[in-house]
Design an enzyme around this catalytic site. Structure first.
Site, PDB file in Angstrom:
ATOM      1  N   ASN A   7      -5.010  -6.956  -2.245  1.00  0.00           N
ATOM      2  CA  ASN A   7      -5.227  -6.041  -3.372  1.00  0.00           C
ATOM      3  C   ASN A   7      -4.672  -6.746  -4.609  1.00  0.00           C
ATOM      4  OD1 ASN A   7      -5.188  -4.024  -5.258  1.00  0.00           O
ATOM      5  ND2 ASN A   7      -4.139  -2.519  -3.971  1.00  0.00           N
ATOM      6  N   ARG A  99      -9.621  -5.271  -1.849  1.00  0.00           N
ATOM      7  CA  ARG A  99      -9.826  -4.018  -2.563  1.00  0.00           C
ATOM      8  C   ARG A  99     -10.458  -4.383  -3.904  1.00  0.00           C
ATOM      9  NH1 ARG A  99      -5.861  -0.784  -6.271  1.00  0.00           N
ATOM     10  NH2 ARG A  99      -7.130   1.040  -6.614  1.00  0.00           N
ATOM     11  N   HIS A 189      -9.912   5.879  -5.971  1.00  0.00           N
ATOM     12  CA  HIS A 189      -9.120   6.216  -4.762  1.00  0.00           C
ATOM     13  C   HIS A 189     -10.046   6.524  -3.579  1.00  0.00           C
ATOM     14  CE1 HIS A 189      -5.488   7.821  -7.309  1.00  0.00           C
ATOM     15  NE2 HIS A 189      -5.292   6.554  -6.966  1.00  0.00           N
ATOM     16  N   ARG A 250      -0.585   8.861 -16.932  1.00  0.00           N
ATOM     17  CA  ARG A 250      -1.899   9.189 -17.502  1.00  0.00           C
ATOM     18  C   ARG A 250      -1.996  10.689 -17.761  1.00  0.00           C
ATOM     19  NH1 ARG A 250      -4.594   6.255 -12.890  1.00  0.00           N
ATOM     20  NH2 ARG A 250      -4.452   4.051 -13.436  1.00  0.00           N
ATOM     21  N   GLU A 396      -4.878   2.801   3.082  1.00  0.00           N
ATOM     22  CA  GLU A 396      -6.059   2.137   2.525  1.00  0.00           C
ATOM     23  C   GLU A 396      -6.251   0.749   3.121  1.00  0.00           C
ATOM     24  OE1 GLU A 396      -6.323   3.247  -1.960  1.00  0.00           O
ATOM     25  OE2 GLU A 396      -4.295   3.680  -1.304  1.00  0.00           O
TER      26      GLU A 396
END
Ligand code: AMP
Length: 413
Positions: A7, A99, A189, A250, A396
């Protein structure tokens, strides 16, 4: 098959090495061999590397770029000292899974990487200018270090959400902007939402078509997804990961006019506003303290800090609102699933989100909720709750390793 899962970010790489194949997938018998993270790539990088079941090895190294960091990981894995016994040389690495953040409309599933796929990822740079270039650098570095013959697979954050219907993915903007620039909701996601939906199906031993759930990935980034008959039918993140829930830094949903208003009032540039919405808002912005939910909960508990409490309340209220919206959008669901750092570990946040959802038939069981931390998986609502709630830790990397195996073996998921 030993799969290296990468990733790659702009200044960090997370990785795992997972041994799995089609038989192991079917039997849920995949084996994690190693994991680690390299941060502050570009100078004196900080490396934290760990073979499964062994102590964490921390070090620093001068790593100029992503290529140097990937090289460092591969060399480490091949040494005796790493403790990764299954990897003695690079020939023991059989495939690499990446990823990739943005797959646009082009990639609806994980792909074996060819030059054409690489161009496709490159074409999506417009949509994810910070992320896709780092992903591409990771792929090219791997090709250079392990050879063009090494199978590499791209697993897209956006792919799971490609089943969204038009009414959910279109913004009510002039249609030509969708036609011209593909301005639309993509969602992110996806690997996490897909993984917990898969685990839920496993736990209940039901077919994919019977999966009607709302998944909440609550970490530093947060998103909610409505999954109907196994498919993502709506999701809270939009064209970028900024939209939707309140996150660590965020803002999530805001009135778009605020941007212009603040630009003129504060004399900010568009780029500065983007930084403000992505890096200085959310839990950090409201509390003025931190983006870390653990610290906020401590502040609220120990010092009764008003702004910490306010940030927590906004966070939970927004999540509850999305659950309500998705229940309406889906015509009801069977369960809400909590995952991600906050969703998996904080019984308090889960309880606060669920408080006020009793009308929907969700009856949280306090003791069950409190017991679900540190990687535990299970039901946290009453067994006869009309809307159930579960905690399911995400993984993941495992899904990326499995997709890599499937793509290499040309098996559809
Ligand atoms: P992630 O991005 O999934 O790694 O999640 C990171 C977030 O999870 C941070 O805000 C952490 O503070 C939060 N987190 C981790 N453990 C806990 C906990 N026990 N209670 C509350 N928040 C937690």
């Amino acid at each position: 098959m030993n799969v290296l899962v990468l990733n790659c970010g702009s200044s960090s790489i997370k990785f795992q090495i997972i041994a799995t194949d089609l038989e192991q997938i079917a039997q849920n018998a995949d084996q994690r061999l190693a994991r680690g993270i390299i941060e502050r790539i570009g100078g004196e990088a900080v490396c934290s590397l760990q073979a499964e079941g062994k102590a964490k090895q921390r070090s620093t190294a001068q790593l100029r770029d992503i290529r140097a960091a990937v090289d460092f990981i591969i060399r480490w894995a091949c040494t005796q000292e790493s403790g990764v016994d299954a990897i003695q040389s690079i020939s023991d690495i059989h495939a690499v899974g990446h990823r990739v953040v943005h797959g646009g409309e082009r990639f609806q599933q994980s792909m074996l990487i060819s030059d054409e796929v690489l161009h496709g990822i490159d074409d999506c740079i417009d949509l994810a200018p910070l992320h896709n270039p780092a992903n591409i650098r990771g792929i090219l570095a791997t090709r250079e270090l392990l050879g063009a013959g090494m199978p590499q697979v791209a697993v897209f954050d956006t792919a799971f959400h490609q089943t969204l219907p038009e009414q959910a993915y279109l913004y009510a903007l002039p249609y030509q902007f969708y036609r011209r620039y593909k301005v639309r909701r993509y969602g992110f996601h996806g690997t996490s939402h897909r993984y917990v939906a898969y685990r839920y199906r496993n736990l209940l031993n039901i077919p994919r078509e019977q999966v009607n759930i709302i998944t909440l990935h609550l970490g530093n980034g947060c998103s909610a997804t409505a999954i109907k008959a196994g498919d993502s039918v709506d999701t809270s993140m939009g064209m970028t990961p900024l939209e939707g829930l309140v996150m660590g830094t965020r803002s999530g949903d805001i009135d778009a006019s605020i941007i212009d208003f603040l630009m003129s009032k504060e004399g900010l540039t568009a780029q500065e506003i983007e930084g403000l919405l992505n890096k200085q808002s959310g839990l950090l912005g409201i509390s003025g303290l931190t983006n870390d939910m653990r610290e906020l909960l401590d502040e609220a508990r120990e010092n009764n800090d008003r702004r910490a409490l306010l940030a927590i309340e906004l966070f939970c209220y927004r999540a509850r609102k999305y659950i309500g919206a998705y229940l309406a959008a889906m015509g009801g669901a069977d369960a809400v699933i909590f995952t991600g750092g906050i969703g998996e570990n904080s019984a308090e946040i889960r309880a606060r989100i669920c408080r006020g959802l009793e009308w929907s038939g969700l009856q949280l069981v306090e003791a069950a909720n409190a017991s679900m931390t540190n990687g535990n998986e299970g039901l946290i609502s009453a067994a006869d709750s009309r809307l159930k709630a579960y905690v399911i830790p995400t993984d993941e990397e495992l899904l990326i390793a499995r997709d890599t195996v499937r793509c290499v073996n040309k098996v559809q998921r």
